[in-house]
Enzyme design. Sequence first.
Site: not given
Ligand code: UD1
Length: 456
Positions: A8, A10, A15, A78, A137, A422
Amino acid sequence: MKITTIILAAGKGTRMRSELPKILHQIANRPLLKHVYDTAKQLENNSVSIVVGHGAELVTGALKELDANWVEQRQQLGTGHAVQQVSKQIADDDTVLILYGDVPLLRCSTLKSLVSCVNNQSLALLTVNLISPAGYGRIVRNEVGQVTKIVEEKDATTIEKQINEINTGIMAVQGKQLKKWLSQLNNSNAQGEYYLTDVIEMAVADQINIVTSQPETEDEVLGVNNRIQLSHLERVYQLEQANNLMEQGVTLRDPKRFDQRGSIVNLGQDIVIDINVILEGNNSIGSHVKIGANTCIKNSIIGDHVEILANCVIEDAEIGRGCRIGPYARLRPESVLREDVHIGNFVEIKKSSVATGSKINHLSYIGDTTVGSKVNIGAGTITCNYDGVNKFRTIIEDGAFIGSDTQLVAPVIIGKNATIGAGSTITKDSPDNQLTLSRAKQLTIAGWQRPVKKEK
Ligand code: UD1
Ligand code: CA
């Protein structure tokens, strides 16, 4: 067993405060996403899908050499929604491994043990206990310790927020089951997102075992959200590499002040590396090599018994056995030194070869030159290889001696055992065995007197 890994990647990475998508930021000159990909690729029989969204074109452009199935998630709804984008490519009996593109230091051994726990009765979850679990989570367990669900921070009760065991986000699950649960996800939660974590509760309802395992170190599962975390993981990674080199017989004067941004394709024994050395790209380092402080070496081959003194910059060069380089020397691309060559302080070599036993010890520029063996090049010698438009070669044959402060205006050949006086500017070929010089004759004016100031 066939594995499908879904990375994942996206998310935006706000930050980081950067124009560059977060996953293209680097650790040891390698994008975060590439670290994750490379680790996943170590698993056998694995096909990798990468979900991209923010800066998708930049990401796929920068990493087009990856053997991956790129999938675009146009809106980031998500983690569950992200995995849904790959759903069609998942076969029923695949083991699906879910990774994050911004968690770069996961070890392959951790992934292997996770994947090995998966079957049609078990799902594997990587968790870790954190002293400060805020933001993550939480892993909710029942009275007998079985996982019942994952609750996101924003949806957690006060009691759930006190749980220290958190979801790293990394999990492995059977394809058929995952696809079924993915199709049942909804977004009725505090963030209005499709949570991947909701599949845990569905799995429990389907009487699937939730097997948890923990990584060897916490750093393995740390994600990068800002540049402070990026720098932390850079140091973790560098220390791992340093330890690895020491285990292979390299002395590092200070493993905390050593950086390797690339790989060592060939490593000898009893190498000693002083502080603040940076090794970039692919290097090969022979046995009994000493590398002095503050030296940068990139894509070079260093023979046995070479000594590189402090503050040298070496790139795309080949250094033969027994050479001594520096301090303060610069070897630019296509410098090839045979055995026992000495290159001293403030000497720059470019696109030149220097044969066995030759010495260029002080303040010289040698470019586009072929230097024979046992040549001695005096201090301040310059090959004038460029007329502003074209480059020309200089050839200095075996045994030649170039006096200090000489300019060799290329194209020019200095013959075998020739001596150049030189201070010469040499514009024509100089014959073997002869002394050649170009220098205004020294004269003394008899009776000349220095003017004197008149007293007032
Ligand atoms: C997620 C987990 C959480 C966990 C945490 C660990 C869920 C709902 N929650 O939370 O339980 O403790 O990671 O870091 O899964 N991403 C996508 N597309 C999206 C959303 C996210 O590709 O629509 C990717 C992000 O780029 C990232 C990863 O998924 O690499 C996690 O996304 P992030 O938003 O950091 O998740 P958290 O809300 O932190
Ligand atoms: Ca996160």
